[in-house]
Write a protein that holds these residues in place. Sequence first.
Motif, short mmCIF file in Angstrom:
data_model
loop_
_atom_site.label_atom_id
_atom_site.label_comp_id
_atom_site.label_asym_id
_atom_site.label_seq_id
_atom_site.Cartn_x
_atom_site.Cartn_y
_atom_site.Cartn_z
N CYS A 156 0.84 -1.20 0.00
CA CYS A 156 0.00 0.00 0.00
C CYS A 156 0.87 1.25 0.00
O CYS A 156 1.88 1.30 0.70
CB CYS A 156 -0.90 0.01 1.24
SG CYS A 156 -2.04 1.40 1.24
N CYS A 160 -2.08 6.24 5.29
CA CYS A 160 -3.06 6.86 6.20
C CYS A 160 -2.34 6.96 7.54
O CYS A 160 -1.62 6.03 7.92
CB CYS A 160 -4.30 5.98 6.31
SG CYS A 160 -5.07 5.68 4.71
N TYR A 162 -2.78 6.64 10.59
CA TYR A 162 -2.97 5.71 11.70
C TYR A 162 -2.48 4.29 11.38
O TYR A 162 -2.42 3.43 12.25
CB TYR A 162 -4.48 5.61 12.06
CG TYR A 162 -5.34 5.35 10.84
CD1 TYR A 162 -5.51 4.08 10.33
CD2 TYR A 162 -5.94 6.42 10.17
CE1 TYR A 162 -6.25 3.84 9.19
CE2 TYR A 162 -6.69 6.20 9.02
CZ TYR A 162 -6.85 4.91 8.53
OH TYR A 162 -7.57 4.68 7.40
N CYS A 163 -2.13 4.03 10.12
CA CYS A 163 -2.11 2.64 9.66
C CYS A 163 -0.70 2.06 9.51
O CYS A 163 0.20 2.68 8.97
CB CYS A 163 -2.85 2.54 8.32
SG CYS A 163 -2.98 0.85 7.72
N VAL A 165 -0.06 -0.83 7.86
CA VAL A 165 0.05 -1.71 6.69
C VAL A 165 1.18 -1.31 5.71
O VAL A 165 1.96 -2.15 5.30
CB VAL A 165 -1.31 -1.86 5.97
CG1 VAL A 165 -1.16 -2.59 4.64
CG2 VAL A 165 -2.29 -2.61 6.86
N GLN A 200 -4.92 -3.74 -0.98
CA GLN A 200 -5.22 -2.75 0.08
C GLN A 200 -5.94 -1.54 -0.49
O GLN A 200 -6.71 -0.88 0.19
CB GLN A 200 -3.94 -2.31 0.80
CG GLN A 200 -3.27 -3.40 1.59
CD GLN A 200 -4.13 -3.93 2.73
OE1 GLN A 200 -5.14 -3.35 3.09
NE2 GLN A 200 -3.71 -5.04 3.29
N HIS A 242 -10.67 2.62 -2.05
CA HIS A 242 -10.30 3.87 -1.37
C HIS A 242 -11.09 5.02 -2.01
O HIS A 242 -10.99 5.23 -3.21
CB HIS A 242 -8.80 4.11 -1.54
CG HIS A 242 -8.27 5.14 -0.60
ND1 HIS A 242 -8.76 6.42 -0.55
CD2 HIS A 242 -7.30 5.08 0.34
CE1 HIS A 242 -8.11 7.10 0.37
NE2 HIS A 242 -7.21 6.31 0.93
N ARG A 281 -6.34 11.05 4.43
CA ARG A 281 -7.16 10.19 3.58
C ARG A 281 -7.31 10.75 2.16
O ARG A 281 -7.66 10.02 1.25
CB ARG A 281 -8.54 9.98 4.20
CG ARG A 281 -8.51 9.08 5.42
CD ARG A 281 -8.22 7.63 5.07
NE ARG A 281 -9.36 6.97 4.43
CZ ARG A 281 -9.33 5.72 3.98
NH1 ARG A 281 -8.21 5.00 4.07
NH2 ARG A 281 -10.39 5.17 3.42
FE1 SF4 Z 1 -3.37 1.60 3.07
FE2 SF4 Z 1 -5.82 1.01 3.91
FE3 SF4 Z 1 -3.87 1.35 5.65
FE4 SF4 Z 1 -4.80 3.44 4.37
S1 SF4 Z 1 -5.98 2.16 5.82
S2 SF4 Z 1 -2.63 2.97 4.68
S3 SF4 Z 1 -5.31 2.57 2.39
S4 SF4 Z 1 -4.00 -0.25 4.13
#
Ligand code: SF4
Length: 440
Positions: A156, A160, A162-163, A165, A200, A242, A281
């Motif tokens: 990804c 974002c 907070y994320c 991933v 993602q 997204h 976002r």
């Molecule tokens: Fe990627 Fe989804 Fe995490 Fe945003 S919430 S950084 S789009 S995996």
Amino acid sequence: MKFYIKTFGCQMNEHDSEIIAGVLQQAGYQPCGELDAADIIVVNTCCIRESAENKIWGYIGNLKNAKYKKPGVIIAVLGCMTQQTTIGDALKRYGSHIDIVLGTYQQHRLPEYITRALAGSGQIVDISEDNRDFPDELPAVRVGGVTAQVNISYGCNNFCSYCIVPYVRGRERSRSLNAILAEIREAAAAGCKEIMLLGQNVNSYGKDLRKAGQTDAPDFAAVLKAACAVPGIERVRYMSSHPRDFSPELVDEISLLPQVRAYYHLPLQSGCNKTLRAMNRGYDTARYAEIIDRIRAKTPAAAVTTDIIVGFPGETEEDFRASLDFIARCRFDAAYTFIYSPRSGTPAAKMAEQVPLAVKKARLQRLTTLQNQISLAKNQAYIGQTVRVLVEGPSKNNPELLTGRTESNKIVILRGGAELINQITAVEITGAKTWHLEAL
Ligand code: SF4
Ligand code: SAH
Ligand code: F3S
């Protein structure tokens, strides 16, 4: 020798486990359904929230018993949790009994490391991010029954705030359309009626290929159309999309695809513009509303679901109310709701104004109360309608009954014999609950 796989986390991880099972079987190991009978225990992990990690460390801690009972057993920990910068410390504290730790780029190496561990190598940790030799084609042993999960991209680029991933799964890599279609055709030939395309952010599919010079690389709409054209495939779903990359024009294209158009999952995260900005976002509520309005104009019967995070740093009572108002306006069929969990290494974890846990919990409660009312009302509107259900198997709560899904992805509990499994059947809805419909 036999292996047992325990999977935590999202669909991406479930599918990774199917691939891990495929790779192990190819290497001559046999699957087994019971942990106690296994010679190799694989734990596929998730770190999206602290609660997930705590649960997994608890599970891994309990594996000390398995090791005690059978000292030769090999314990391998894979998946997102292992790719975090904090993994070294965690292993020292809780993981001395783990034999193999493999990051998300090295999962295909598991057989080679098992051989080494069996030869007495001591603990092996490979969390290298070098994925140059990561194969595009890996054998998967599908366990999903009627649905085949197919990766269209890995990683990804969205960050974002907070994320975790993007840090544990790396940059976005799109697979070639040919590899994707080959897998879909194979699944269709094996009898799968439904395809779940995984990424993602499926909407940015192909961007990396075009940047790398493949100017005619297809976009996500082209992947959807190609998947729908595979004979035998009755339903196509995707996860996740997204809103920033989900254009109203894409809604128009999807509305022409009967296999796809009845269900949208579009993670909103927050209905407050200030919070959306802080989350990085890349869209605001006006843009989101434009997409939702277009969906409802084009396909009035479509169901729309979402993800919402409460208690993001700096979210005030006023911000939260704005979010609730927008959620009420969107009238989602269902929302997957989460309490914000600080993840080490992400920008949001360092933000001032972290919201106290008690406030986050109270907000989650208010959100679920609102959403449950909406979900129930939406489901009640199905009563008396005839819907086409793809039957998945026996109901978990009552094996005498069956469970399946409508075109709009609603769970339906229905009567019928085993011959209906993996078939599409028309039923009349007789009852509605918050999370499912009944045809009894
Ligand atoms: Fe990627 Fe989804 Fe995490 Fe945003 S919430 S950084 S789009 S995996
Ligand atoms: N790429 C997908 C899925 C991401 S994980 C997407 O963007 O939709 C699934 C959901 O977990 C996210 O949509 C988000 O709502 C939630 N989530 C992610 N990180 C979180 C965190 N740190 N705390 C709480 N919820 C989180
Ligand atoms: Fe999925 Fe969890 Fe990794 S949600 S991508 S398994 S952190």
